[in-house]
Motif scaffolding. Structure first.
Motif, short mmCIF file in Angstrom:
data_model
loop_
_atom_site.label_atom_id
_atom_site.label_comp_id
_atom_site.label_asym_id
_atom_site.label_seq_id
_atom_site.Cartn_x
_atom_site.Cartn_y
_atom_site.Cartn_z
N GLY A 208 0.83 -1.19 0.00
CA GLY A 208 0.00 0.00 0.00
C GLY A 208 0.86 1.24 0.00
N ALA A 209 0.16 2.39 -0.08
CA ALA A 209 0.89 3.66 -0.06
C ALA A 209 1.27 4.01 1.37
CB ALA A 209 0.03 4.76 -0.67
N GLY A 210 2.47 4.49 1.55
CA GLY A 210 2.96 4.84 2.88
C GLY A 210 4.48 4.68 2.94
N PHE A 211 4.92 4.13 4.04
CA PHE A 211 6.35 3.92 4.20
C PHE A 211 6.67 2.43 4.40
CE2 PHE A 211 5.89 8.36 5.43
CZ PHE A 211 6.96 8.94 4.77
N CYS A 212 7.82 2.05 3.91
CA CYS A 212 8.33 0.68 4.13
C CYS A 212 9.70 0.79 4.77
CB CYS A 212 8.42 -0.05 2.79
SG CYS A 212 9.18 -1.70 2.91
N SER A 213 9.84 0.20 5.94
CA SER A 213 11.13 0.22 6.65
C SER A 213 11.62 -1.21 6.83
CB SER A 213 10.98 0.89 8.03
OG SER A 213 12.19 0.79 8.76
#
Length: 225
Positions: A208-213
């Motif tokens: 999804g849209a957002g952040f990936c850490s």
């Protein structure tokens, strides 16, 4: 020093001599001083007196062995995968105030180990070969030292893949460890919120849209921290 004794059948006092410049000296009363390795011949004499003729001199010869010097390899250490250091040694056992110079020590000890660049972590002998060493009044023995090969640090190269869109297909994160060991990946939360991605092996899938850490890690092994 030590004392030699002799008796004459006459009961008269015996005196002692030895050849000057030899491997020992002796006082007339029998105190012997060792001068160097070799052989020592001491002559016992009795010159006679008013009632006795001189006695036939009697020689006694004995061997003077070399003192022993101990050549000990100094312990050393290095990390795994690094070349062996230059090994060193120390000499002990000098007598009569000798030093390496005054004793005329020649040659050097051969210092070797079976450990090579790729030898795993652990202790290895540092062997001592004294066959090339010499001195007039000393022989040599070697005592091993220990080379300790320890774990080495490693680093991870993990480049940021840059911004993506939700339609970006799964892609390889491509992190590598300097050790060559496999890298593991963990998806992190951001401010308590799950990242918008999952990881399987080294492949990340955006969810999804957002952040990936993602954290890349390598736990080490017997040779690497």
């Amino acid at each position: 020093q030590f004392l030699v004794t002799a008796t004459a059948s006459s009961g008269l006092a015996v005196s002692f001599t030895t050849t000057p410049g030899g491997h020992c000296s002796v006082t007339s009363t029998g105190t012997v001083t060792i001068l160097s390795a070799g052989t020592c011949t001491i002559t016992a004499s009795q010159a006679g007196g008013p009632n006795y003729n001189a006695a036939p001199p009697v020689d006694q010869t004995f061997a003077i062995g070399k003192a022993v010097l101990t050549v000990t390899a100094n312990n050393a250490s290095r990390p795994y995968g690094v070349a062996n250091p230059t090994f060193t040694s120390k000499i002990s056992g000098y007598v009569n105030g000798d030093t390496a110079a005054s004793a005329g020590v020649g040659g050097t000890a051969g210092l070797t180990t079976p450990a090579v660049l790729t030898s795993p972590v652990g202790p290895y002998d540092i062997n001592v070969d004294v066959s090339g060493m010499h001195a007039a009044n000393y022989s040599f023995i070697g005592v091993k030292g220990i080379l300790t090969v320890g774990k080495v640090n490693q680093t991870i190269t993990f480049l940021n893949p840059g911004n993506k869109t939700v339609v970006t297909p799964p892609f390889d994160l491509g992190a590598t460890a300097s050790s060559g060991l496999p890298v593991a990946y963990t998806v992190n939360k951001i401010l308590g919120v799950n990242s918008w991605c999952t990881v399987s092996g080294s492949i990340v899938t955006l969810t999804g849209a957002g952040f990936c850490s993602v954290t890349a890690s390598q736990v080490g092994d017997t040779n690497y921290n």
